[in-house]
Design an enzyme around this catalytic site. Sequence first.
Site, PDB file in Angstrom:
ATOM      1  N   ARG A  19       0.842  -1.173   0.000  1.00 20.35           N
ATOM      2  CA  ARG A  19       0.000   0.000   0.000  1.00 20.35           C
ATOM      3  C   ARG A  19       0.889   1.240   0.000  1.00 20.35           C
ATOM      4  NH1 ARG A  19      -0.705   1.574   5.562  1.00 20.35           N
ATOM      5  NH2 ARG A  19       0.461   0.198   6.940  1.00 20.35           N
ATOM      6  N   THR A  20       0.277   2.362  -0.430  1.00 14.37           N
ATOM      7  CA  THR A  20       1.033   3.608  -0.473  1.00 14.37           C
ATOM      8  C   THR A  20       1.369   4.049   0.937  1.00 14.37           C
ATOM      9  OG1 THR A  20      -0.195   4.245  -2.437  1.00 14.37           O
ATOM     10  CG2 THR A  20       1.003   5.970  -1.299  1.00 14.37           C
ATOM     11  N   LEU A  21       2.639   4.290   1.178  1.00 19.86           N
ATOM     12  CA  LEU A  21       3.061   4.708   2.523  1.00 19.86           C
ATOM     13  C   LEU A  21       3.385   6.196   2.565  1.00 19.86           C
ATOM     14  CD1 LEU A  21       5.298   1.652   3.337  1.00 19.86           C
ATOM     15  CD2 LEU A  21       3.086   2.184   4.352  1.00 19.86           C
TER      16      LEU A  21
END
Lengths: 242, 261
Positions: A19-21
């Site tokens: 997932r985008t962090l």
Amino acid sequence: MNSFASKEGPGTIQIDSERTLYPYVTGTSVVAIKYKDGILMAADMGGSYGSTLRYKSVERIKPIGKHSLLGASGEISDFQEILRNLDELILYDNMWDDGNSLGPKEVYNYLNRMMYNRRNKFDPLWNSLILGGVKNGEKYLGTVSMIGVHYMDNHVATGFGNHLARPILRDEWREDLTFEEGVKLLEKCMLVLLYRDRSAINKFQVAKITEEGVTVSEPYSLKTFWGFSAFQNPTKGAEGSW
Amino acid sequence: MFRNQYDTDVTTWSPAGRLFQVEYAMEAVKQGSAAIGIRSKSHVILASVNKANSELSSHQKKIFKVDDHIGLAIAGLTADGRVLSRYLRSECINYKFVYESPLPVGRLVVQLADKAQVCTQRSWKRPYGVGLLVAGLDESGAHLYYNCPSGNYFEYQAFAIGSRSQAAKTYLERKFETFTNSTRDELIKDALFAIKETLQGEKLTSSICTVAVVGINEPFHIIDQKTIQPLIDSLEIKEEGGEPNTTLQDDTSPEAAPMDI
């Protein structure tokens, strides 16, 4: 694609949830207002890589279909992904060729659904979007954030624009601004942002959308003034500081 | 139609290039009780004849609201009609959720037609046995479509389906050129008259018919029985008041019919 399970096999690398962090290449504020004939939107052309002003010709405002303009701040690659998505949407809409077309209201809601659904998967598109447009004489201007918060107003902004530009707009925006007055008002906002936002650069595009269509200006710079007397001896009032 | 060796399943063509199962499905539509649709520039009216199995039971529901701007009337297998209405309602509300905007009618009927077509090309399915008159409004104006079990759809100014619909069609064919500019109330009267034609003698009362309307600034809704009855009564008065009987005239030509000996 997006899973929370860690995958493990005999001798394979353990993959954590994908997932985008955090964002990598980012754009800063976008500011937009409704004016007499439609919408005006302004943004600078900077793409920062952390604290480095790495890219200086990033177009952060793009036309969508016949009736809308999309401006974005935040992760540039996610903005490009959104544009690809919307391109397909508009394409299928055009393929119907039936006298109906997706207007700004529909695109705005589609974006809202998209951003909120991604947020629910803990894999957001790291953008704050501004969607403006005109259809059948009606003007639309709204904003959608990366967590799906959305609202419409006569003037909207993203990021620092909310703190520095909107107060100016609250004081000086009027329903019947002409094109020239609108641009001047936006330039005033962009100038403040240029002085005070460290990720802003002095290279802007102003875009206009009316019933007739979209125009995105060529890049240009604003004149800045640094000759304030207070800058001559900056530490005068505070000995020992620098 | 007669039975033949090519009509057992929908995936068998006849040598003449026909799919008999599909045609039989369209027969089912003709067996249902009549439904009528009429469109003007700003409104669309749907009317249907309500059949009840017995005096003890309630009437079959033949008119369905799909969304604020779309409604439909069915003729044929009402169970199939109910299932398709549910599908259409689902499509409309999903579109509205994503786009906050009503689904254009033209796109809805294409989706419906594509769904019907699938059933004409699978050996484990049968065609839907229901014809739908879809009435709706969108950006490009007022629309009336007819979707048939074959997967075809057509746009109409006015149309009638179901049993004895030919009588209604004859009436509509006479008047259809006036419909574009008719007012809402004129359209309702025309629809009621067309329904009357399909009854052929039976008395038209508001309890055996249903009328629904959708128009600009008027969401789709079924008109109250109480409002319909006076309109029916005004029709009767007009008729009794000496409107010329325009049904078939006797052949009074003097020439003898040619004999071919």
